[in-house]
Design an enzyme around this catalytic site. Structure first.
Site, PDB file in Angstrom:
ATOM      1  N   HIS A  27       0.653  -1.228  -0.016  1.00 48.07           N
ATOM      2  CA  HIS A  27       0.021  -0.107   0.044  1.00 48.07           C
ATOM      3  C   HIS A  27       0.762   1.275  -0.063  1.00 48.07           C
ATOM      4  O   HIS A  27       0.152   2.272  -0.236  1.00 48.07           O
ATOM      5  CB  HIS A  27      -0.971  -0.093   1.285  1.00 48.07           C
ATOM      6  CG  HIS A  27      -2.128  -0.842   1.164  1.00 48.07           C
ATOM      7  ND1 HIS A  27      -3.008  -1.055   0.145  1.00 48.07           N
ATOM      8  CD2 HIS A  27      -2.062  -2.133   2.046  1.00 48.07           C
ATOM      9  CE1 HIS A  27      -3.684  -2.345   0.384  1.00 48.07           C
ATOM     10  NE2 HIS A  27      -3.206  -2.835   1.503  1.00 48.07           N
ATOM     11  N   GLU A  44      -7.479 -13.029   1.679  1.00 48.51           N
ATOM     12  CA  GLU A  44      -8.360 -11.842   1.794  1.00 48.51           C
ATOM     13  C   GLU A  44      -9.506 -11.980   0.554  1.00 48.51           C
ATOM     14  O   GLU A  44     -10.063 -10.615   0.499  1.00 48.51           O
ATOM     15  CB  GLU A  44      -7.573 -10.513   1.640  1.00 48.51           C
ATOM     16  CG  GLU A  44      -6.296 -10.617   0.479  1.00 48.51           C
ATOM     17  CD  GLU A  44      -5.261  -9.588   0.572  1.00 48.51           C
ATOM     18  OE1 GLU A  44      -5.494  -8.731   1.183  1.00 48.51           O
ATOM     19  OE2 GLU A  44      -4.261  -9.797  -0.257  1.00 48.51           O
ATOM     20  N   ASP A  91      -9.896  -6.599   3.827  1.00 47.50           N
ATOM     21  CA  ASP A  91     -10.081  -6.885   2.460  1.00 47.50           C
ATOM     22  C   ASP A  91     -11.343  -7.936   2.283  1.00 47.50           C
ATOM     23  O   ASP A  91     -12.044  -7.940   1.223  1.00 47.50           O
ATOM     24  CB  ASP A  91      -8.826  -7.492   1.765  1.00 47.50           C
ATOM     25  CG  ASP A  91      -8.028  -6.316   1.404  1.00 47.50           C
ATOM     26  OD1 ASP A  91      -8.223  -5.290   0.953  1.00 47.50           O
ATOM     27  OD2 ASP A  91      -6.865  -6.223   1.505  1.00 47.50           O
TER      28      ASP A  91
END
Length: 265
Positions: free
Chosen positions: A50, A158, A184
């Site tokens: 990220h 996820e 997620d």
């Protein structure tokens, strides 16, 4: 009070059933990695999915590694793509613990784990043999065998497809751990950020219970230390207790709220 440093590797500690605690260092500062090691954390989570520098940038990764090595903690590095070449590149810098994002099937997981080993499941692996930093530039005796005994490869669960395939994923030889991705999973069920959604909770519990039953270490995020302690009692072995940014926010907000503005005289 500082926790005592543990010199046993993360992989060995998980294999013997220990619970390990870590922090997500989301400013990517070697200084803070070093501080967390001095405080006694078992690992520092470096998330290249990220934010942060490119995981292909070996110099940036090595700077974080040197800080962790100085204080006896370990990096737990998440890479953004399930690309075998990237796994090999990160391992060659000297990272021992890698986990992957967005895997859905056992075949994907097997390809990644095989890429991390010189010998794999009774046959040849797909790790490239060279003289990188991980080998101390060729000074490590029996480097291939030493690496195969040291690396720890995990995956984040996820997606709903990954949850459905959890049994076959857990069957992948030499899979070191699975890590639940509750946020997620909340996106996957159509309720972003709603971790109390029953479908999210069912998915998380499926991963936790199957992993514990099969003896594969499982990890999750901690939401306060009561939650961390409860998860540790329920079989989680890898627990992320927070992030640098959130810790700073909480502490500074507490200081500001405690400030008593002087009255005008």
């Amino acid at each position: 009070m500082e926790r005592e440093r543990n010199t046993t590797s993360l992989r060995k500690r998980l294999e013997r059933g220990d619970v390990t605690l870590g922090m997500a260092e989301d400013t990517y500062s070697p200084t803070l990695v070093e501080l967390y090691g001095d405080l006694g954390l078992d690992f520092v989570w470096i998330d290249f999915e990220h934010a942060g520098p490119s995981p292909w940038d070996a110099s940036a990764v090595e700077s974080l590694l040197r800080a962790s090595e100085l204080t006896g903690t370990e990096l737990l590095v998440r890479v953004p793509v399930t690309e075998p070449a990237l796994v090999r590149k990160v391992l060659d810098t000297g990272v021992r613990n890698v986990f992957l994002s967005h895997v859905d099937t056992a075949d994907e997981v097997r390809d990644i784990v095989r890429a991390a080993y010189f010998r794999y499941d009774g046959g040849p692996g797909e790790r490239g043999l060279a003289v990188p930093r991980a080998s101390r530039w060729g000074l490590t005796d029996d480097y291939a065998a030493a690496e195969d005994e040291a690396v720890l490869i995990g995956v984040t669960i996820e997606s709903l497809e990954a949850v459905e395939n959890i049994d076959s994923i857990l069957d992948v030889p030499d899979l070191g751990f699975v890590f639940v991705g509750p946020f997620d999973l909340s996106v996957a069920v159509g309720s972003p950020g709603e971790l109390d959604n029953p479908d999210v909770q069912d998915a998380v519990e499926t991963v936790r219970s199957r992993s514990v039953e099969r003896g594969v270490p499982v990890g999750n995020l901690g939401f306060g230390m009561e939650d961390v302690n409860e998860k540790a009692r329920n079989g989680y072995q890898i627990l992320n207790v927070g992030t640098t940014a959130l810790a700073i926010q909480e502490i500074v907000a507490e200081w500001l709220n405690a400030y008593e503005e002087p009255r005008n005289r």
